[in-house]
Design a protein around this motif. Structure first.
Motif, PDB file in Angstrom:
ATOM      1  N   ILE A 666       0.827  -1.213   0.000  1.00 25.17           N
ATOM      2  CA  ILE A 666       0.000   0.000   0.000  1.00 25.17           C
ATOM      3  C   ILE A 666       0.860   1.260   0.000  1.00 25.17           C
ATOM      4  CG2 ILE A 666      -1.862   1.303   1.087  1.00 25.17           C
ATOM      5  CD1 ILE A 666      -2.815  -1.326   2.351  1.00 25.17           C
ATOM      6  N   LYS A 667       1.656   1.454   1.047  1.00 22.96           N
ATOM      7  CA  LYS A 667       2.461   2.670   1.131  1.00 22.96           C
ATOM      8  C   LYS A 667       3.552   2.486   2.174  1.00 22.96           C
ATOM      9  CE  LYS A 667       2.127   7.711   1.599  1.00 22.96           C
ATOM     10  NZ  LYS A 667       1.223   8.875   1.833  1.00 22.96           N
ATOM     11  N   ALA A 668       4.636   3.257   2.033  1.00 20.04           N
ATOM     12  CA  ALA A 668       5.709   3.272   3.022  1.00 20.04           C
ATOM     13  C   ALA A 668       6.044   4.715   3.384  1.00 20.04           C
ATOM     14  CB  ALA A 668       6.955   2.569   2.477  1.00 20.04           C
ATOM     15  N   HIS A 669       6.369   4.927   4.656  1.00 17.87           N
ATOM     16  CA  HIS A 669       6.723   6.273   5.109  1.00 17.87           C
ATOM     17  C   HIS A 669       7.891   6.193   6.086  1.00 17.87           C
ATOM     18  CE1 HIS A 669       6.451  10.432   6.376  1.00 17.87           C
ATOM     19  NE2 HIS A 669       6.336  10.041   7.643  1.00 17.87           N
ATOM     20  N   ILE A 670       8.979   6.915   5.803  1.00 22.23           N
ATOM     21  CA  ILE A 670      10.141   6.960   6.692  1.00 22.23           C
ATOM     22  C   ILE A 670       9.837   7.921   7.840  1.00 22.23           C
ATOM     23  CG2 ILE A 670      12.555   7.661   6.913  1.00 22.23           C
ATOM     24  CD1 ILE A 670      13.007   6.684   4.067  1.00 22.23           C
ATOM     25  N   ASN A 671       9.924   7.412   9.066  1.00 23.25           N
ATOM     26  CA  ASN A 671       9.633   8.229  10.243  1.00 23.25           C
ATOM     27  C   ASN A 671      10.868   8.926  10.791  1.00 23.25           C
ATOM     28  OD1 ASN A 671       6.892   7.306  10.295  1.00 23.25           O
ATOM     29  ND2 ASN A 671       7.619   5.392  11.208  1.00 23.25           N
ATOM     30  N   LYS A 672      11.998   8.188  10.843  1.00 21.89           N
ATOM     31  CA  LYS A 672      13.191   8.751  11.466  1.00 21.89           C
ATOM     32  C   LYS A 672      14.427   8.052  10.922  1.00 21.89           C
ATOM     33  CE  LYS A 672      13.002   9.754  15.857  1.00 21.89           C
ATOM     34  NZ  LYS A 672      12.973   9.638  17.343  1.00 21.89           N
ATOM     35  N   GLU A 673      15.534   8.783  10.908  1.00 18.89           N
ATOM     36  CA  GLU A 673      16.842   8.219  10.547  1.00 18.89           C
ATOM     37  C   GLU A 673      17.844   8.748  11.552  1.00 18.89           C
ATOM     38  OE1 GLU A 673      20.864   8.241   8.608  1.00 18.89           O
ATOM     39  OE2 GLU A 673      19.645   9.941   9.230  1.00 18.89           O
ATOM     40  N   LYS A 674      18.630   7.830  12.175  1.00 19.20           N
ATOM     41  CA  LYS A 674      19.564   8.271  13.207  1.00 19.20           C
ATOM     42  C   LYS A 674      20.741   7.305  13.294  1.00 19.20           C
ATOM     43  CE  LYS A 674      17.401   5.727  17.030  1.00 19.20           C
ATOM     44  NZ  LYS A 674      16.841   5.815  18.399  1.00 19.20           N
ATOM     45  N   VAL A 676      23.068   4.656  15.424  1.00 20.92           N
ATOM     46  CA  VAL A 676      22.941   3.742  16.559  1.00 20.92           C
ATOM     47  C   VAL A 676      24.290   3.168  16.984  1.00 20.92           C
ATOM     48  CG1 VAL A 676      20.560   3.104  16.163  1.00 20.92           C
ATOM     49  CG2 VAL A 676      22.348   1.839  14.990  1.00 20.92           C
ATOM     50  N   ALA A 677      25.308   3.322  16.136  1.00 21.79           N
ATOM     51  CA  ALA A 677      26.661   2.854  16.457  1.00 21.79           C
ATOM     52  C   ALA A 677      27.599   3.467  15.434  1.00 21.79           C
ATOM     53  CB  ALA A 677      26.744   1.325  16.416  1.00 21.79           C
ATOM     54  N   SER A 678      28.884   3.276  15.658  1.00 19.23           N
ATOM     55  CA  SER A 678      29.862   3.825  14.728  1.00 19.23           C
ATOM     56  C   SER A 678      29.650   3.238  13.334  1.00 19.23           C
ATOM     57  CB  SER A 678      31.283   3.496  15.200  1.00 19.23           C
ATOM     58  OG  SER A 678      31.516   4.049  16.469  1.00 19.23           O
ATOM     59  N   GLY A 679      29.353   4.107  12.367  1.00 21.22           N
ATOM     60  CA  GLY A 679      29.180   3.660  10.993  1.00 21.22           C
ATOM     61  C   GLY A 679      27.884   2.920  10.734  1.00 21.22           C
ATOM     62  N   ILE A 680      26.956   2.929  11.692  1.00 19.99           N
ATOM     63  CA  ILE A 680      25.679   2.233  11.531  1.00 19.99           C
ATOM     64  C   ILE A 680      24.542   3.238  11.731  1.00 19.99           C
ATOM     65  CG2 ILE A 680      24.186   0.363  12.313  1.00 19.99           C
ATOM     66  CD1 ILE A 680      26.764  -0.607  11.077  1.00 19.99           C
ATOM     67  N   ARG A 681      23.641   3.330  10.743  1.00 22.34           N
ATOM     68  CA  ARG A 681      22.462   4.195  10.810  1.00 22.34           C
ATOM     69  C   ARG A 681      21.209   3.340  10.977  1.00 22.34           C
ATOM     70  NH1 ARG A 681      24.211   9.005  11.908  1.00 22.34           N
ATOM     71  NH2 ARG A 681      22.147   9.793  11.273  1.00 22.34           N
ATOM     72  N   ARG A 682      20.146   3.960  11.465  1.00 19.25           N
ATOM     73  CA  ARG A 682      18.876   3.241  11.653  1.00 19.25           C
ATOM     74  C   ARG A 682      17.729   4.055  11.070  1.00 19.25           C
ATOM     75  NH1 ARG A 682      17.668   1.007  17.436  1.00 19.25           N
ATOM     76  NH2 ARG A 682      18.978  -0.664  16.551  1.00 19.25           N
ATOM     77  N   ILE A 683      16.901   3.395  10.278  1.00 20.35           N
ATOM     78  CA  ILE A 683      15.670   3.988   9.761  1.00 20.35           C
ATOM     79  C   ILE A 683      14.487   3.269  10.408  1.00 20.35           C
ATOM     80  CG2 ILE A 683      14.151   4.023   7.733  1.00 20.35           C
ATOM     81  CD1 ILE A 683      16.495   4.846   6.048  1.00 20.35           C
ATOM     82  N   THR A 684      13.533   4.044  10.896  1.00 18.48           N
ATOM     83  CA  THR A 684      12.251   3.471  11.300  1.00 18.48           C
ATOM     84  C   THR A 684      11.223   3.886  10.255  1.00 18.48           C
ATOM     85  OG1 THR A 684      11.846   5.379  12.731  1.00 18.48           O
ATOM     86  CG2 THR A 684      12.758   3.407  13.757  1.00 18.48           C
ATOM     87  N   MET A 685      10.350   2.960   9.913  1.00 20.24           N
ATOM     88  CA  MET A 685       9.441   3.170   8.789  1.00 20.24           C
ATOM     89  C   MET A 685       8.088   2.534   9.086  1.00 20.24           C
ATOM     90  SD  MET A 685      10.192   2.146   4.790  1.00 20.24           S
ATOM     91  CE  MET A 685      10.198   0.378   5.066  1.00 20.24           C
ATOM     92  N   SER A 686       7.019   3.179   8.668  1.00 16.94           N
ATOM     93  CA  SER A 686       5.675   2.626   8.748  1.00 16.94           C
ATOM     94  C   SER A 686       5.239   2.180   7.366  1.00 16.94           C
ATOM     95  CB  SER A 686       4.688   3.667   9.284  1.00 16.94           C
ATOM     96  OG  SER A 686       5.037   4.057  10.593  1.00 16.94           O
ATOM     97  N   VAL A 687       4.396   1.143   7.315  1.00 15.44           N
ATOM     98  CA  VAL A 687       3.914   0.648   6.023  1.00 15.44           C
ATOM     99  C   VAL A 687       2.407   0.408   6.109  1.00 15.44           C
ATOM    100  CG1 VAL A 687       6.122  -0.462   5.521  1.00 15.44           C
ATOM    101  CG2 VAL A 687       4.305  -1.791   6.578  1.00 15.44           C
ATOM    102  N   GLY A 688       1.820   0.173   4.941  1.00 14.85           N
ATOM    103  CA  GLY A 688       0.405  -0.158   4.871  1.00 14.85           C
ATOM    104  C   GLY A 688      -0.477   0.987   5.317  1.00 14.85           C
TER     105      GLY A 688
END
Length: 692
Positions: A666-674, A676-688
């Motif tokens: 249906i759809k995807a939406h990126i909520n946040k990008e940050k 979490v560790a050296s050289g590691i990023r995290r995306i949280t995303m909602s779908v549907g």
């Protein structure tokens, strides 16, 4: 001969003798009992123990190894002699049921004396006291009378299983050095150094201690490249060989201090630790506070501390990494391939270390006036470790410069107490399920195509840490069935929820399906009495399952979009796929811009709108690789894998549940990008519908 020349000569020799030349395996072993690959035999352990059939009857390799944690730990010795390393290279040739003692000894002796031209008179050999065959072969092949030893010349995988005698070759570094022959009372003096070990696995030891001949006998050999280099270059100290000399020259250029007798230990530590840190991170180890990540963080900080002892205050290993690539990149291409990623992680760790050191030293300075008998209390050392990340050896190193020491027993007591508290908090029930060896595997393909009205039998019920035959309304339980269509939490995807029913009657409301080995466990609350041997129908909550499948396929599209917008070096480093949200961790050295986040989101939603087919296929691992299927970094896969292909934009190995057309997301939406560790990023995303 240089390191590069020795590697090529060794592999070329065995290739001429019918061996398949294979690249080094990862430093992250497929063995839960080990933090790192600690020896050349580790990647072949399953074959050597007879659990897996070999692809080739004889192979040869140069295996990268780290010994810096657990029982395989040389960390504290590095820098204070010329032979210890945390990272080292192991030359090895292997026979899996092909040749045995005579050919192995013949090739070892031929390579050492006829190819490398080592003086035969400076080599002594040892055999096990029971191994008459190898002893006679040495006399026949080399005219050598073997020194016959006991425990030092026997190899075994454990108290039971494959085992056998070994024969070692030792080289005389010179009569002016102290030390006697192998097996003598003064053998540790340093004169004789082991240069090769051939292990002959010919027995299977049973529970009664009986040695039963194996139907297929294996040869497992190992030779330390650093030791070979020192001998072939006429050096007595491994750190005087070409590779380390070049690394130390690079260290001089960075710290602006010349190496001399007063500081050579620090140069050795930094050169050694550069290899461990660089290779480990290139293989996917991220510095952290647990397991192998903690070991690498400790090694990195130890190198930084030695840089400070040399008067250097800024970045160190991140500045030296290009020198490591120059020295070893030709033999190990991953060093150059992961260069930007490795440097970014090291640099972030170095910045964090500087802050940690500043804060920790404030605490230490405030405690020093209270110290009695020149000994820092163990509780203070533990607080430095627990609060500021100071490893014990770092605290000891700082205090050693002040003529002080640490109450190590007190530190260990605090550490034990913390572990016991942690263990009590997280004990759970998994170990109880794993003790039920009689229970069959229930994790099967029905979880991908849930069977309506499946009839299952209750095998076991766990309540309050005890297995019971009956559970009543209100009880919190875990239930195992003989078969189930529930997906148990695995690979970052949360497990199904639903009900266990008898006809129209709900017996258990299942809040999550989990896994213990290959058993799927249904966790929930009893609504109506349930008994062992009851026949029930496992009913999945399809609303939750559908939303979870949307989320999982969306993570595959997200990774493809990130690689398209950022770069193809982006790799998944972890995920949590749940019906309410997606959490996706990936390797990248900086924060994404708002424009990049918008671009990634738009690409994912465009692929969703295209309603592309999503194929679910099982195939051999080689076929999957030939299709370009992406694998989770550091994950181990079997011979048969599941491949999820979304149109022509994503192809990944994955054991999770997925939609069959991207439009179902249906759809995807990126909520946040940050970060979490050296050289590691995290995306949280909602779908549907949640994304809408």
């Amino acid at each position: 001969m240089t390191y590069d020349e020795i590697r090529k000569l060794f592999l070329g020799y065995f290739e001429q003798h019918g061996h398949k030349i294979v690249p080094s395996a990862s430093l992250i072993p497929n063995d839960p009992t080990l933090l790192f690959t600690v020896a050349g035999m580790v990647p072949w352990k399953e074959i050597l123990q007879g659990h897996v059939a070999p692809e080739y009857p004889r192979v040869a390799d140069v295996q990268k190894c780290i010994r810096a944690g657990g029982k395989h730990n040389d960390l504290d010795e590095v820098g204070f002699d010329g032979r210890h390393h945390t990272f080292f290279e192991m030359l090895g040739n292997w026979s899996f049921g092909d040749y045995f003692k005579e050919e192995a000894i013949t090739m070892s002796w031929d390579l050492l004396t006829n190819v490398l031209k080592l003086d035969p008179n400076r080599i002594v050999v040892t055999t096990h006291i029971s191994d008459d065959e190898a002893t006679e072969l040495w006399k026949k092949i080399a005219g050598k009378d073997a020194i016959r030893l006991d425990k030092d010349n026997w190899w075994s995988a454990g108290d039971t299983g494959p085992c056998g005698p070994c024969t070692e070759m030792h080289y005389d570094l010179g009569s002016d050095l102290p030390g006697g022959l192998p097996g003598s009372a003064n053998e540790d003096g340093g004169r004789w150094v082991e240069i090769w070990n051939d292990v002959f696995m010919q027995y299977d030891r049973d529970a009664n201690g009986n040695l039963n001949p194996l139907p297929k006998k294996n040869v497992d050999t190992g030779a330390g490249l650093e030791r070979w280099a020192s001998i072939l270059q006429g050096k007595r100290d491994n750190y005087d060989t070409d590779l380390f000399v070049n690394l130390m020259n690079a260290i001089q250029d960075v710290v602006h201090v010349k190496k001399d007798e007063s500081n050579v230990a620090s140069f050795k530590v930094i050169a050694d630790h550069l290899r461990s840190v660089g290779f480990a991170i290139a293989d996917g180890v991220i510095p952290s506070n647990t397991d192998r990540g903690y070991v690498i963080r400790r090694i990195l900080r130890r190198a930084m501390r030695h840089g400070q002892l040399l008067g250097h205050k800024g970045a160190l290993l991140s500045e030296l990494y290009p020198a490591l690539v120059r020295e070893m990149g030709a033999a190990y291409p991953e060093l150059a391939r992961e260069s930007a990623h490795v440097i970014e992680i090291i640099r972030n760790e170095e910045n964090a270390f500087a802050d940690m050191l500043q804060n920790g030293l404030k605490l230490l300075d405030s405690e020093l006036p209270k110290v009695q008998n020149q000994t820092l209390p163990g509780a203070v050392a533990f607080k430095l470790f627990d609060t500021y990340g100071f490893p014990l050896d770092l605290t000891q190193m700082i205090l050693r410069d002040k003529g002080m020491n640490v109450d190590v027993d007190g530190f260990e007591k605090c550490m034990t107490e913390q572990k016991e508290r942690s263990r009590a908090d997280t004990r759970g029930t998994k170990i109880l399920w794993e003790s039920r060896n009689e229970l069959p595997a229930t994790d099967d393909l029905s979880k991908y195509a849930p069977v309506a009205n499946m009839q299952s039998r209750v095998l076991a019920i766990l309540r309050d840490g005890e297995f019971v035959n009956t559970a009543n309304a209100g009880d919190n339980v875990e239930v195992a069935l003989d078969k189930t269509n529930f997906y148990g939490t695995q690979g970052g995807q949360v497990g199904d929820s639903g009900e266990l029913k008898s006809g129209d009657t709900t017996l258990v409301n299942v809040t999550e399906a989990a896994r213990a080995g290959n058993i799927v466990i249904h966790k929930g609350t009893v609504v109506n009495t349930i008994n062992v041997d009851d026949v029930v129908t496992p009913v999945i909550n399809n609303t939750v399952r559908t939303q979870t499948a949307r989320a999982h396929t969306a993570t595959h599209l997200l990774q493809a979009a990130l690689r398209k917008v950022l770069n193809t070096d982006v790799e998944q480093r972890g995920s949590r796929v749940a019906p309410d949200s997606v959490r996706f961790d990936f390797s990248f050295g900086r924060a994404m811009t708002e424009e990049e986040k918008t671009q990634v989101e738009n690409i994912v939603n465009d692929w969703i709108k295209q309603d592309m087919d999503v194929k679910h296929e099982e195939m051999g691992i080689d076929e999957a690789k030939s299709r370009g299927a992406m694998a989770l970094f550091g994950e181990k896969y079997g011979d048969v894998v599941r491949v999820i292909t979304a149109g022509d934009v994503s192809c990944e190995l994955c054991g999770g549940t997925h939609v069959y057309h991207t439009g179902e997301i249906i759809k995807a939406h990126i909520n946040k990008e940050k970060s979490v560790a050296s050289g590691i990023r995290r995306i949280t995303m909602s779908v549907g519908n949640l994304a809408e």
